[in-house]
Each structure stands twice: as C-alpha cells, then as structure tokens.
Motif scaffolding. Structure first.
Motif, PDB file in Angstrom:
ATOM      1  N   VAL A  19       0.494  -7.792 -44.064  1.00 22.30           N
ATOM      2  CA  VAL A  19       1.809  -7.360 -43.589  1.00 22.30           C
ATOM      3  C   VAL A  19       1.578  -6.421 -42.408  1.00 22.30           C
ATOM      4  O   VAL A  19       0.788  -5.485 -42.496  1.00 22.30           O
ATOM      5  CB  VAL A  19       2.558  -6.607 -44.721  1.00 22.30           C
ATOM      6  CG1 VAL A  19       3.917  -6.129 -44.249  1.00 22.30           C
ATOM      7  CG2 VAL A  19       2.685  -7.486 -45.947  1.00 22.30           C
ATOM      8  N   ARG A  20       2.256  -6.701 -41.300  1.00 24.18           N
ATOM      9  CA  ARG A  20       2.086  -5.867 -40.104  1.00 24.18           C
ATOM     10  C   ARG A  20       3.445  -5.464 -39.557  1.00 24.18           C
ATOM     11  O   ARG A  20       4.292  -6.314 -39.297  1.00 24.18           O
ATOM     12  CB  ARG A  20       1.332  -6.640 -39.003  1.00 24.18           C
ATOM     13  CG  ARG A  20      -0.121  -6.868 -39.325  1.00 24.18           C
ATOM     14  CD  ARG A  20      -0.975  -5.643 -38.940  1.00 24.18           C
ATOM     15  NE  ARG A  20      -2.288  -5.719 -39.532  1.00 24.18           N
ATOM     16  CZ  ARG A  20      -2.719  -4.990 -40.549  1.00 24.18           C
ATOM     17  NH1 ARG A  20      -1.929  -4.121 -41.125  1.00 24.18           N
ATOM     18  NH2 ARG A  20      -3.936  -5.113 -41.014  1.00 24.18           N
ATOM     19  N   LEU A  22       6.155  -4.170 -40.718  1.00 22.81           N
ATOM     20  CA  LEU A  22       7.357  -4.636 -41.433  1.00 22.81           C
ATOM     21  C   LEU A  22       8.465  -3.586 -41.328  1.00 22.81           C
ATOM     22  O   LEU A  22       8.284  -2.438 -41.726  1.00 22.81           O
ATOM     23  CB  LEU A  22       7.025  -4.894 -42.905  1.00 22.81           C
ATOM     24  CG  LEU A  22       8.169  -5.488 -43.726  1.00 22.81           C
ATOM     25  CD1 LEU A  22       8.310  -6.982 -43.441  1.00 22.81           C
ATOM     26  CD2 LEU A  22       7.935  -5.264 -45.216  1.00 22.81           C
ATOM     27  N   ASP A  40       2.375  -1.452 -42.764  1.00 22.02           N
ATOM     28  CA  ASP A  40       1.197  -2.328 -42.719  1.00 22.02           C
ATOM     29  C   ASP A  40       0.577  -2.327 -44.115  1.00 22.02           C
ATOM     30  O   ASP A  40       0.482  -1.270 -44.744  1.00 22.02           O
ATOM     31  CB  ASP A  40       0.137  -1.804 -41.740  1.00 22.02           C
ATOM     32  CG  ASP A  40       0.621  -1.824 -40.300  1.00 22.02           C
ATOM     33  OD1 ASP A  40       1.589  -2.549 -40.006  1.00 22.02           O
ATOM     34  OD2 ASP A  40       0.027  -1.101 -39.491  1.00 22.02           O
ATOM     35  N   SER A  76      11.968  -7.639 -39.934  1.00 15.28           N
ATOM     36  CA  SER A  76      11.150  -8.049 -38.791  1.00 15.28           C
ATOM     37  C   SER A  76       9.726  -7.566 -39.001  1.00 15.28           C
ATOM     38  O   SER A  76       9.437  -6.792 -39.912  1.00 15.28           O
ATOM     39  CB  SER A  76      11.750  -7.507 -37.493  1.00 15.28           C
ATOM     40  OG  SER A  76      11.853  -6.114 -37.559  1.00 15.28           O
ATOM     41  N   GLY A  77       8.839  -8.026 -38.131  1.00 17.22           N
ATOM     42  CA  GLY A  77       7.416  -7.758 -38.292  1.00 17.22           C
ATOM     43  C   GLY A  77       6.721  -9.050 -38.657  1.00 17.22           C
ATOM     44  O   GLY A  77       7.202 -10.143 -38.315  1.00 17.22           O
ATOM     45  N   SER A  78       5.614  -8.937 -39.346  1.00 19.71           N
ATOM     46  CA  SER A  78       4.832 -10.128 -39.677  1.00 19.71           C
ATOM     47  C   SER A  78       4.375 -10.079 -41.130  1.00 19.71           C
ATOM     48  O   SER A  78       3.914  -9.038 -41.604  1.00 19.71           O
ATOM     49  CB  SER A  78       3.610 -10.193 -38.744  1.00 19.71           C
ATOM     50  OG  SER A  78       2.712 -11.189 -39.179  1.00 19.71           O
ATOM     51  N   ARG A  80       1.909 -12.504 -43.303  1.00 22.95           N
ATOM     52  CA  ARG A  80       1.045 -13.681 -43.274  1.00 22.95           C
ATOM     53  C   ARG A  80       0.431 -13.893 -44.654  1.00 22.95           C
ATOM     54  O   ARG A  80      -0.064 -12.950 -45.269  1.00 22.95           O
ATOM     55  CB  ARG A  80      -0.059 -13.527 -42.214  1.00 22.95           C
ATOM     56  CG  ARG A  80       0.516 -13.383 -40.816  1.00 22.95           C
ATOM     57  CD  ARG A  80      -0.566 -13.121 -39.784  1.00 22.95           C
ATOM     58  NE  ARG A  80      -1.281 -14.326 -39.410  1.00 22.95           N
ATOM     59  CZ  ARG A  80      -0.869 -15.185 -38.506  1.00 22.95           C
ATOM     60  NH1 ARG A  80       0.270 -14.972 -37.864  1.00 22.95           N
ATOM     61  NH2 ARG A  80      -1.572 -16.246 -38.224  1.00 22.95           N
ATOM     62  N   THR A  84      -1.176 -17.581 -42.543  1.00 23.77           N
ATOM     63  CA  THR A  84      -0.014 -18.308 -42.031  1.00 23.77           C
ATOM     64  C   THR A  84       1.240 -17.451 -42.128  1.00 23.77           C
ATOM     65  O   THR A  84       1.539 -16.903 -43.202  1.00 23.77           O
ATOM     66  CB  THR A  84       0.200 -19.606 -42.854  1.00 23.77           C
ATOM     67  OG1 THR A  84      -0.992 -20.379 -42.786  1.00 23.77           O
ATOM     68  CG2 THR A  84       1.358 -20.424 -42.316  1.00 23.77           C
ATOM     69  N   GLU A  85       1.965 -17.332 -41.008  1.00 24.89           N
ATOM     70  CA  GLU A  85       3.188 -16.528 -40.990  1.00 24.89           C
ATOM     71  C   GLU A  85       4.235 -17.152 -41.913  1.00 24.89           C
ATOM     72  O   GLU A  85       4.483 -18.362 -41.854  1.00 24.89           O
ATOM     73  CB  GLU A  85       3.728 -16.465 -39.550  1.00 24.89           C
ATOM     74  CG  GLU A  85       4.974 -15.633 -39.389  1.00 24.89           C
ATOM     75  CD  GLU A  85       4.752 -14.162 -39.733  1.00 24.89           C
ATOM     76  OE1 GLU A  85       3.784 -13.572 -39.253  1.00 24.89           O
ATOM     77  OE2 GLU A  85       5.554 -13.613 -40.524  1.00 24.89           O
ATOM     78  N   LEU A  87       7.334 -15.222 -42.620  1.00 22.78           N
ATOM     79  CA  LEU A  87       8.629 -14.558 -42.449  1.00 22.78           C
ATOM     80  C   LEU A  87       9.636 -15.441 -41.719  1.00 22.78           C
ATOM     81  O   LEU A  87      10.833 -15.288 -41.875  1.00 22.78           O
ATOM     82  CB  LEU A  87       8.430 -13.237 -41.690  1.00 22.78           C
ATOM     83  CG  LEU A  87       9.319 -12.063 -42.072  1.00 22.78           C
ATOM     84  CD1 LEU A  87       9.393 -11.859 -43.568  1.00 22.78           C
ATOM     85  CD2 LEU A  87       8.861 -10.804 -41.374  1.00 22.78           C
ATOM     86  N   ASP A  88       9.123 -16.372 -40.915  1.00 21.27           N
ATOM     87  CA  ASP A  88      10.035 -17.226 -40.139  1.00 21.27           C
ATOM     88  C   ASP A  88      10.328 -18.553 -40.852  1.00 21.27           C
ATOM     89  O   ASP A  88      10.922 -19.442 -40.270  1.00 21.27           O
ATOM     90  CB  ASP A  88       9.432 -17.506 -38.749  1.00 21.27           C
ATOM     91  CG  ASP A  88       8.050 -18.137 -38.839  1.00 21.27           C
ATOM     92  OD1 ASP A  88       7.564 -18.390 -39.967  1.00 21.27           O
ATOM     93  OD2 ASP A  88       7.448 -18.388 -37.774  1.00 21.27           O
TER      94      ASP A  88
END
Ligand code: SF4
Length: 334
Positions: A19-20, A22, A40, A76-78, A80, A84-85, A87-88
């Motif tokens: 998590v980056r 977030l 993070d 928002s943020g990432s 993985r 593999t991401e 969040l989207d």
C-alpha cells in the motif's frame, strides 16, 4: 478480473500486499473529511502485520478501503496485490479478489453472518459465486470447518448461526474467509466481541491456520496483548497516519515514537504493580481539524518547537521506521 487474472500466480518477488500513499476521504457537512492521510504499508507472504492504534485512528477504515468495501469513500493511492494494482479494478473484478485472494474476517461474527441462512450456505457462498458446484462447495466448506475445529462439520452445515456459540461463530466467519484459499487474510478486531478465554482460542487458531497455510495476515487491533502473541511486525496509526513500523521485538523492547511508547505504557501488566493506570494525556484530534505539523504534538510529552509547524519525515531506525523529529535528530547525531 477475468479467469486468466485469477489463475495467475502471485509474483514471488513482490510483497504480497503493498500500500502506497493511501488516502481516504469521506463526505461530511463541510465538504470532505480526510480519514486516512498517506498510509504506506506492506505485508509479505507468510508475514503477520498488526495495525494498531486508538479508536478513530483510521485502522479499520484502512482495512476496509483495501477491498473498497465502503462505496461512499473516495480512495486514492496505490494498493498492489502480488505486484498488481487492485484499486482501479471494477466491482466485479474486486468480487473475484475478495475471497479468492483476500479473505476478510470481521469483528462481530453475529453481524457478519446472515441469521436466516444455514452455516453451509454461508461458508460455501464464496465458492458458489465462483461457479463451484453446490455439492463440491459444501464438501469444501465442511473440510474448512473441520480444519478450524468445528465438530461434526458435515452435519453442522445445516445449522443456523444462533445454534453456535460466539467462539464457534467466529470460526464460521474465519471459514468463510478461508474457503476460497486466499493468500492474504485481513482480520479486523477478530476477538473484540469475544470473552477472554474464547479470544485466546481464536488467536491460537489464527496463528495455526496462517502458519500452516503460509498466509499473509493483516491484523487490525487496539489490543497490544494480541499483537505480542501473533504479529511479526507492527504498524502504529495515529490520526489517519502510520507513525511507526517496527519488527515486533524492538517495538515492545524500545518503542521509538512517543505515541507508541504511550500505548505500550498503558497496557495493564500483571508483573508490574502500579497505583495509577498510565494513560496518554489528552484525546485524539478531530479528523476534520487535524493540528498542523506533527498531529501528535498537542499530546506529546517531548515535543520540540518545530513540531507544531513541520510534519516529520519518515526516518529509518533499527527494525523499522518512525515519523518523529526527535528520532530524526537522534539518528543524525549517531
Ligand atoms: Fe513528539 Fe515532535 Fe516527535 Fe511529534 S515529531 S512525536 S510532537 S517529538
């Protein structure tokens, strides 16, 4: 997520969960309120990470946001999973991930279970949603319940939640999370609603199944006693931010952040006689009016003049990282 994605093995060199940055915003009367501010976090395969902090620190909302369980929040943020991401991903793709790659255990088993559905229907549901035939799904549900110590599991598939004790219901919730063979388990205060004796049983069970299955575990708790017994690493949250991440041994031996020290000092200990319970002075700030600088500064017993204006950077320390000006100064003179 399509079938090919589901069958793709998790990349071995990437953290299981990463998590980056977030951030989580909630609608509020004044517009939006930032609940979580740039978190993070990482969990490796087979690692047990505890996310701790007072009520309202943002730990549960963080856990739920990883799976986008609250549609009203802006995230928002990432995030993985195995590199593999996720969040989207669309809701349909996330439904595939929930259960098959990430299992979730919620705090109150009674509200996590449908009182009108049999245990068998509920434990087998994640498999049925993936197209597994009813007979096979029920057989696997019984096997997981048996693994978790539910006696006569095949017979008890026909029982309803009210026929189970609190501890047994939490085993059922755990079975629902495990039946899809996930790589990562997220457990949000899994023992809070249970009495002390049953808490210990459930913790031993979590310890055993995560070890035997080699699962990553993200354990959300306010109970540092729970952390000491099960976690490899601890992330401390305060006012929507992670302020210290340490391996469990240095965290308990020499917590670095003043808030971590306060949390640990407040844990009741049978081996130490205290006349007065130690507490952290003051109360956590309102999330809609966070203090400038270090958000802990109004409560910090060792605050420096700069703490009221400047937010601390993350500093590497033995066994982890900390966000504190004082620690950064100590590290720089070493
Ligand atoms: Fe205390 Fe300052 Fe460290 Fe914040 S940055 S914890 S106020 S010393």
């Amino acid at each position: 997520m399509n079938t090919t994605d589901r069958e793709r093995p998790i990349e071995s060199d990437a953290p299981l969960l990463e998590v980056r940055g977030l951030t989580i915003d909630a609608p509020s009367a004044g517009g939006t309120t930032r609940l979580v501010d740039g978190v993070d976090l990482a969990v490796s395969a087979g690692e047990r990470v505890a996310l701790v902090g007072e009520s309202g620190s943002g730990k549960s909302v963080t856990a739920r946001a990883l799976m986008r369980l609250d549609p009203n929040l802006t995230i928002s943020g990432s995030v993985r999973l195995g590199g593999t991401e996720i969040l989207d991903r669309t809701e349909k793709e996330l439904n595939e991930i929930r259960g098959s790659r990430i299992g979730m255990v919620f705090q109150d088993p009674m509200s996590a279970l449908d009182p009108l559905q049999t245990i068998g229907a509920q434990v087998s549901e994640p498999l049925r949603l993936r197209g597994v035939r009813k007979k096979d799904a029920l057989r696997r549900a019984a096997a997981v319940l048996d693994e978790l110590g539910v006696a006569q599991a095949t017979t008890r598939l026909r029982a309803y939640p009210h026929e189970f004790s609190g501890g047994m219901r939490q085993r059922v919730v755990l079975a629902m999370a495990l039946v899809g063979e996930p790589n990562l388990l997220i457990a949000d205060e899994p023992t809070t609603a249970l009495d002390v004796r049953v808490q210990q049983q459930v913790l031993r069970l979590l310890d055993r199944v995560t070890t035997e299955r080699g699962l990553g575990l993200l354990l959300i708790t306010h109970d540092l006693g729970v952390v000491a017994g099960i976690a490899d690493r601890v992330a401390v949250m305060y006012s929507g931010r992670v302020v210290e991440v340490r391996d469990v041994t240095p965290m308990f031996a020499s917590p670095e952040h003043p808030y971590s020290r306060g949390l640990l000092a407040a844990v009741p200990r049978l081996d130490v006689r205290r006349r007065v319970m130690t507490t952290i002075a003051g109360t956590p700030p309102s999330l809609s009016a966070r203090p400038a600088g270090c958000t802990f500064h109004p409560r910090c017993p060792v605050a420096l003049p700069q703490c009221a204006d400047d937010a601390p950077e993350t500093t590497a320390i033995p066994g982890g990282t900390v966000d504190c000006h004082l620690s950064a100064q100590r590290v720089s003179v070493r």
